[in-house]
Design an enzyme around this catalytic site. Structure first.
Site, mmCIF file in Angstrom:
data_model
loop_
_atom_site.group_PDB
_atom_site.id
_atom_site.type_symbol
_atom_site.label_atom_id
_atom_site.label_comp_id
_atom_site.label_asym_id
_atom_site.label_seq_id
_atom_site.Cartn_x
_atom_site.Cartn_y
_atom_site.Cartn_z
ATOM 1 N N HIS A 1 48.943 -37.046 55.590
ATOM 2 C CA HIS A 1 49.354 -35.659 55.037
ATOM 3 C C HIS A 1 50.810 -35.807 54.760
ATOM 4 O O HIS A 1 51.454 -36.555 55.581
ATOM 5 C CB HIS A 1 49.428 -34.804 55.944
ATOM 6 C CG HIS A 1 47.880 -34.493 56.692
ATOM 7 N ND1 HIS A 1 47.385 -34.824 57.580
ATOM 8 C CD2 HIS A 1 46.956 -33.467 56.316
ATOM 9 C CE1 HIS A 1 46.119 -34.289 58.115
ATOM 10 N NE2 HIS A 1 45.899 -33.567 57.105
ATOM 11 N N ASP B 1 52.834 -35.225 57.709
ATOM 12 C CA ASP B 1 53.018 -36.303 58.818
ATOM 13 C C ASP B 1 53.982 -37.272 58.490
ATOM 14 O O ASP B 1 54.809 -37.937 59.466
ATOM 15 C CB ASP B 1 51.688 -37.131 58.858
ATOM 16 C CG ASP B 1 50.580 -36.308 58.948
ATOM 17 O OD1 ASP B 1 50.519 -35.118 59.420
ATOM 18 O OD2 ASP B 1 49.382 -36.718 58.382
HETATM 19 C C1 XLS Z 1 40.640 -31.349 60.450
HETATM 20 C C2 XLS Z 1 40.445 -32.367 59.313
HETATM 21 C C3 XLS Z 1 41.587 -33.041 58.962
HETATM 22 C C4 XLS Z 1 41.367 -33.589 57.307
HETATM 23 C C5 XLS Z 1 42.765 -34.143 56.854
HETATM 24 O O1 XLS Z 1 39.642 -30.687 61.012
HETATM 25 O O2 XLS Z 1 39.430 -33.191 59.930
HETATM 26 O O3 XLS Z 1 42.101 -33.921 59.829
HETATM 27 O O4 XLS Z 1 40.678 -34.734 57.747
HETATM 28 O O5 XLS Z 1 43.169 -32.716 56.499
#
Ligand code: XLS
Ligand code: NI
Ligand code: NI
Length: 448
Positions: free
Chosen positions: A109, A112
């Site tokens: 993301h 991150d």
């Molecule tokens: C959260 C989601 C997140 C997505 C990416 O529950 O799984 O981690 O994979 O934003």
């Protein structure tokens, strides 16, 4: 700077099932050919940046426990570093980890990778700098990007959603962020772009116009698809089903709900699904059901390979440990012809007490070996042909006259009634479930 971070761990190699070495693969043998592809090509593993490097081990009852000097709130946070220096240290540790583990891909993301302060212009600049730096790291190491995504759920401005926010200013702000991360993903040669609708849902209908929010969400997705085409991004756009968490009701509930949404808004040819195992089980489905539904409708994209906990009803994002659960999923993935541009992303996190640096290796090794064994077992099941021949036999009547006439419309309801009067009552046959479960178990035991 302070590198290597994982100084006690060398590159992880394949040692085979007889090895007792904990820091080695027992099943994942990247170059081993299974059917028509290598294990690496089938599985397309990715490590996620967020749980592995951005999280500090905090939970709702207590403080961060993990040893992540770059992460505010972690047990070893070094506050003397500037946010940019911390992001660089995190990135160095991440690429050191990807390389030593030997995975081909990672996912991230925006928040991150870059230090976000909340102001758009500064955040966009920080992202640009860190993405350029990630590009150099990728060139150096050969690690590739499976997908990028924008975090549209952590900042308080998104408390009532991003695309589905009642305030179009929030929609516009979210769009700017996605525009940047889509371009960053394109710049890094990413193979997919994920839109997880973090807070696209609602807490109460008393203040929510569901129809309006649904139209907004579709508008947002169309903007993303248009921009993808404009910039020449050839990767796949994915949405990620999840029934609840953080909102009480998430709009992208499960594969079937997402499919209906994509069809209604004329997006089914443009967007596929990133199916997460723990989200499938939260929705009350088996993982293989979600995969099979997506495959049957041409929207299988990628997998977030994790697992829930049988006794905990929330999104615990554990590393996958059940060979049986994953074998059943892999059977559907193989039947579908594989994941295309998708892969298996470990959207999974260490338990809060797992605070040693090498725990991150143990977790991923276990996940990769689980998936590799599942691949071998699933391939063995399908290769033997037993399951498919029993399934074909079960439906054989549909290839006969009656089945054909029903399906091609030459028998109407009244004609079927007339036929019932002149034929013997049909007799049921066994579904053979337990026998088939034993068949799968046999392949799991023997696959090696
Ligand atoms: C959260 C989601 C997140 C997505 C990416 O529950 O799984 O981690 O994979 O934003
Ligand atoms: Ni996920
Ligand atoms: Ni999850």
């Amino acid at each position: 700077m302070n590198m290597p971070f994982f100084s006690d761990v060398d590159a992880i190699t394949y040692l085979g099932p007889d090895s007792d070495e904990a820091l080695g693969f027992r099943w994942y043998d990247a170059d081993r050919v299974v059917g028509d592809k290598t294990m690496a090509e089938h599985l397309r593993f990715a490590v996620c940046y967020w749980h592995s490097f951005a999280a500090n081990g905090l939970d709702i009852f207590g403080a961060g426990t993990l040893d992540r000097p770059w992460a505010e709130g972690s047990a070893t946070f070094d506050s003397s570093m500037s946010p940019m220096a911390a992001a660089e240290m995190k990135q160095d540790a991440a690429f050191e980890f990807f390389s030593k583990l030997g995975v081909p891909y990672y996912c991230f993301h925006d928040v991150d990778m870059a230090p976000f302060s909340g102001g758009y212009a500064a955040d966009a600049d920080a992202l640009k700098a860190m993405v350029d730096r990630a590009g150099s790291k990728m060139d150096e190491t050969g690690i590739k990007l499976l997908w990028g995504t924008a975090n549209l759920f952590s900042h308080p401005r998104f408390l009532a959603g991003a695309a589905t926010n009642p305030d179009p200013e929030m929609f516009a702000r979210a769009a700017a962020q996605v525009c940047d991360v889509l371009e960053a993903t394109h710049q890094l040669g990413g193979e997919n772009y994920v839109l997880w609708g973090g807070r696209e849902g609602y807490e109460t209908l008393l203040n929510t116009d569901m129809a309006k929010e649904s139209d907004q969400l579709a508008r947002f997705m169309h903007l993303v698809v248009e921009h993808k085409q404009r910039i020449g991004f050839t990767g796949t756009i994915l949405i990620e089903p999840k029934p609840f968490e953080p909102t009480k009701h998430q709009y992208d509930y499960d594969s079937a709900t997402c499919h209906a949404f994509l069809q209604k808004y004329d997006l089914a040819d443009e967007i596929k699904l990133n199916i997460e195992v723990n989200h499938a089980t939260l929705a009350g489905h088996d993982f293989n059901h979600e995969v099979a539904y997506a495959a049957a409708n041409g929207i299988l994209g990628s997998i977030d390979a994790n697992a829930g906990d049988d006794r905990l009803g929330w999104d615990v994002d554990r590393f996958p440990v059940s060979v049986e659960q994953m074998t059943l999923g892999m059977i559907e993935i193989l039947r579908a012809g594989g994941l295309g541009t998708g892969g298996l992303n470990f959207d999974a996190k260490l338990r809060r007490p797992s605070i040693a640096r090498d725990d991150l290796f143990h977790a991923h090794i276990g996940g990769m070996d689980t998936m590799a064994r599942a691949l071998l077992a699933a391939h063995s099941v399908l290769d033997s042909g037993e399951l498919d021949s029993l399934r074909t036999e079960r439906y054989a009547g549909w290839d006969g006259d009656l089945g054909q006439q029903i399906m091609n419309g030459s028998l109407d309801l009244a004609a079927l009634r007339e036929r019932a009067g002149s034929t013997a009552d049909p007799q049921p046959v066994s579904g053979r479930q337990e026998m088939l479960e034993n068949l799968v178990a046999r392949h799991i035991e023997r696959a090696s």
